[in-house]
Design a protein around this motif. Structure first.
Motif, PDB file in Angstrom:
ATOM      1  N   SER A  95     -21.454  93.032  22.471  1.00 12.44           N
ATOM      2  CA  SER A  95     -22.962  92.532  22.556  1.00 12.44           C
ATOM      3  C   SER A  95     -23.576  92.371  23.720  1.00 12.44           C
ATOM      4  O   SER A  95     -22.799  91.679  24.803  1.00 12.44           O
ATOM      5  CB  SER A  95     -23.172  91.228  21.600  1.00 12.44           C
ATOM      6  N   GLN A  96     -24.947  92.620  24.066  1.00 11.02           N
ATOM      7  CA  GLN A  96     -25.581  92.368  25.185  1.00 11.02           C
ATOM      8  C   GLN A  96     -26.473  91.242  24.973  1.00 11.02           C
ATOM      9  O   GLN A  96     -27.375  91.532  24.125  1.00 11.02           O
ATOM     10  CB  GLN A  96     -26.469  93.663  25.929  1.00 11.02           C
ATOM     11  N   ALA A  97     -26.619  90.042  25.816  1.00 10.77           N
ATOM     12  CA  ALA A  97     -27.125  89.225  25.250  1.00 10.77           C
ATOM     13  C   ALA A  97     -27.907  88.167  26.645  1.00 10.77           C
ATOM     14  O   ALA A  97     -27.479  88.515  27.729  1.00 10.77           O
ATOM     15  CB  ALA A  97     -26.553  88.291  24.302  1.00 10.77           C
ATOM     16  N   ARG A  98     -28.731  87.549  26.229  1.00  8.43           N
ATOM     17  CA  ARG A  98     -29.253  86.488  27.283  1.00  8.43           C
ATOM     18  C   ARG A  98     -29.545  85.190  26.852  1.00  8.43           C
ATOM     19  O   ARG A  98     -29.755  85.219  25.486  1.00  8.43           O
ATOM     20  CB  ARG A  98     -30.499  87.060  27.941  1.00  8.43           C
ATOM     21  N   VAL A  99     -29.536  83.888  27.830  1.00 11.27           N
ATOM     22  CA  VAL A  99     -30.066  82.857  27.156  1.00 11.27           C
ATOM     23  C   VAL A  99     -31.121  82.272  28.262  1.00 11.27           C
ATOM     24  O   VAL A  99     -31.108  82.477  29.408  1.00 11.27           O
ATOM     25  CB  VAL A  99     -29.047  81.855  27.337  1.00 11.27           C
ATOM     26  N   ILE A 100     -32.311  81.834  27.495  1.00 10.97           N
ATOM     27  CA  ILE A 100     -33.456  81.143  28.470  1.00 10.97           C
ATOM     28  C   ILE A 100     -33.032  79.712  28.116  1.00 10.97           C
ATOM     29  O   ILE A 100     -33.053  79.029  26.989  1.00 10.97           O
ATOM     30  CB  ILE A 100     -34.844  81.398  28.069  1.00 10.97           C
ATOM     31  N   GLY A 101     -32.623  79.058  29.202  1.00  9.16           N
ATOM     32  CA  GLY A 101     -32.401  77.460  29.226  1.00  9.16           C
ATOM     33  C   GLY A 101     -33.867  76.823  29.816  1.00  9.16           C
ATOM     34  O   GLY A 101     -34.270  77.158  30.738  1.00  9.16           O
ATOM     35  N   HIS A 102     -34.368  75.852  28.927  1.00  8.94           N
ATOM     36  CA  HIS A 102     -35.666  75.333  29.421  1.00  8.94           C
ATOM     37  C   HIS A 102     -35.763  73.799  28.915  1.00  8.94           C
ATOM     38  O   HIS A 102     -35.182  73.376  27.865  1.00  8.94           O
ATOM     39  CB  HIS A 102     -36.727  76.070  28.831  1.00  8.94           C
ATOM     40  N   VAL A 103     -36.401  73.237  29.744  1.00 13.74           N
ATOM     41  CA  VAL A 103     -36.966  71.778  29.263  1.00 13.74           C
ATOM     42  C   VAL A 103     -38.596  71.883  29.060  1.00 13.74           C
ATOM     43  O   VAL A 103     -39.160  72.199  29.865  1.00 13.74           O
ATOM     44  CB  VAL A 103     -36.393  70.573  30.251  1.00 13.74           C
ATOM     45  N   GLY A 104     -38.585  71.778  27.524  1.00 14.79           N
ATOM     46  CA  GLY A 104     -40.109  71.681  27.185  1.00 14.79           C
ATOM     47  C   GLY A 104     -40.671  73.370  27.612  1.00 14.79           C
ATOM     48  O   GLY A 104     -39.868  74.300  27.186  1.00 14.79           O
ATOM     49  N   ASP A 105     -41.769  73.598  28.344  1.00  9.73           N
ATOM     50  CA  ASP A 105     -41.983  75.042  28.506  1.00  9.73           C
ATOM     51  C   ASP A 105     -41.759  75.170  29.953  1.00  9.73           C
ATOM     52  O   ASP A 105     -42.119  76.249  30.507  1.00  9.73           O
ATOM     53  CB  ASP A 105     -43.672  75.025  28.577  1.00  9.73           C
ATOM     54  N   LYS A 106     -40.955  74.521  30.554  1.00  8.87           N
ATOM     55  CA  LYS A 106     -40.248  74.773  32.012  1.00  8.87           C
ATOM     56  C   LYS A 106     -38.881  75.437  32.093  1.00  8.87           C
ATOM     57  O   LYS A 106     -37.934  74.741  31.488  1.00  8.87           O
ATOM     58  CB  LYS A 106     -40.330  73.224  32.827  1.00  8.87           C
ATOM     59  N   GLU A 107     -38.808  76.627  32.403  1.00  8.72           N
ATOM     60  CA  GLU A 107     -37.448  77.411  32.516  1.00  8.72           C
ATOM     61  C   GLU A 107     -36.860  76.857  33.723  1.00  8.72           C
ATOM     62  O   GLU A 107     -37.162  76.711  34.766  1.00  8.72           O
ATOM     63  CB  GLU A 107     -37.904  78.875  32.819  1.00  8.72           C
ATOM     64  N   ILE A 108     -35.496  76.589  33.249  1.00  9.80           N
ATOM     65  CA  ILE A 108     -34.855  75.903  34.270  1.00  9.80           C
ATOM     66  C   ILE A 108     -33.632  76.960  34.649  1.00  9.80           C
ATOM     67  O   ILE A 108     -33.387  77.098  35.605  1.00  9.80           O
ATOM     68  CB  ILE A 108     -33.684  74.884  33.522  1.00  9.80           C
ATOM     69  N   PHE A 109     -32.978  77.851  33.782  1.00 11.66           N
ATOM     70  CA  PHE A 109     -32.143  78.962  34.045  1.00 11.66           C
ATOM     71  C   PHE A 109     -32.277  80.061  32.952  1.00 11.66           C
ATOM     72  O   PHE A 109     -32.862  79.949  32.027  1.00 11.66           O
ATOM     73  CB  PHE A 109     -30.802  78.399  34.441  1.00 11.66           C
ATOM     74  N   THR A 110     -31.585  81.182  33.515  1.00 10.71           N
ATOM     75  CA  THR A 110     -31.735  82.462  32.802  1.00 10.71           C
ATOM     76  C   THR A 110     -30.176  82.830  33.084  1.00 10.71           C
ATOM     77  O   THR A 110     -29.730  83.007  33.948  1.00 10.71           O
ATOM     78  CB  THR A 110     -32.649  83.462  33.216  1.00 10.71           C
TER      79      THR A 110
END
Length: 271
Positions: free
Chosen positions: A88-103
């Motif tokens: 599988s090819q996948a990704r994660v968006i890590g965020h606090v509220g609407d602020k993206e912290i890492f991809t």
């Protein structure tokens, strides 16, 4: 029973969303200004990806965009744009509220095969019990560093001198969690984020850095109490540095490789 993870990732009603409460134990930084350790972001994303896709990670790379501070909660949203028979090819968006912290981008899976070889050999060094323990340069505390034991086999780290590291920019550290934590891909991702700690050793200065990214490629996970992290700073220029790490089990099995680019920060003159 499976050993617990280093961090407390939690499920939600949505199988593609997870969340990570931030405590000082998964953070680093000066007192009163802690922030989530980058390797925890990558490691928790790997955990979320593996649980969502129900496949082991092959490689994963994190791009760090901002800081998350305790006691905030990081949401981990998993996207799987492609899923085949074996990977599988996948990704994660890590965020606090609407602020993206890492991809995090990743591939996961396994194929039926009897082939298992490695050509990179573990370097000769003293076993962890014969190496001096490293004291973190900020001293004591209840942050992430208090939960990880580090012993210096070669080079300088945290004020501990293992000898002969500056000439080739190479730092050999034995690392293990102090708790009964699983040494799996998620824990190796945390160890891989120790690459910036090798900058001072390579330059012969009181220096370190902030990670811009963290990439880990997993070969094979085997039982081990300690991991030998063979870290090499490949070059520094224009205020940035690039390094690589090779992570070995105690029996010499190559478990993973890692690489990073980082902002180089020199704190004072030569040590």
């Amino acid at each position: 029973m499976t050993a617990p993870l280093f961090f407390d990732i939690q499920a939600t009603h949505n199988p593609h969303r997870w969340y990570l409460p931030l405590s000082p134990g998964v953070c680093v930084g000066p007192p009163g200004n802690l922030f989530m350790f980058g390797g925890v972001g990558l490691g928790s994303s790997i955990a979320a990806l593996q649980r969502t896709c129900e496949r082991p990670v092959i490689w994963a790379t994190a791009q760090y965009l901002s800081y998350a501070r305790p006691p905030s909660v990081v949401d981990l949203d998993v996207w799987v744009p492609a899923a085949g028979k074996y990977n599988s090819q996948a990704r994660v968006i890590g965020h606090v509220g609407d602020k993206e912290i890492f991809t995090v981008n990743a591939a996961l899976g396994a194929r039926p095969s009897d082939l298992s070889r490695q050509w990179l050999a573990m370097p000769d060094c003293d076993p962890p019990e014969d190496c001096p323990p490293a004291a973190h340069w900020r001293g004591g505390g209840e942050d992430l560093h208090s939960r990880i034991e580090v012993r210096v086999a070669k080079g300088r780290y945290g004020g501990t001198d293992g000898g002969d590291g500056e000439d080739d920019g190479r730092l050999l550290l034995w690392i293990r969690p102090r708790e009964a934590i699983a040494i799996d891909a998620t824990m190796l991702a945390i160890m891989a984020d120790f690459v910036p700690g090798a900058v001072g050793n390579a330059l012969g200065l009181n220096a370190g850095g902030n990670s811009l990214d963290n990439t880990i490629r997993v070969r094979a996970i085997v039982p081990t109490d300690w991991v030998l992290c063979d870290t090499r700073i490949l070059g520094v220029h224009g205020g940035f540095g690039h390094g690589a790490m090779y992570l070995f089990a105690q029996d010499g099995e190559l478990m993973a490789t890692a690489s990073q680019s980082l902002i180089v920060r020199v704190h004072e003159e030569r040590r």
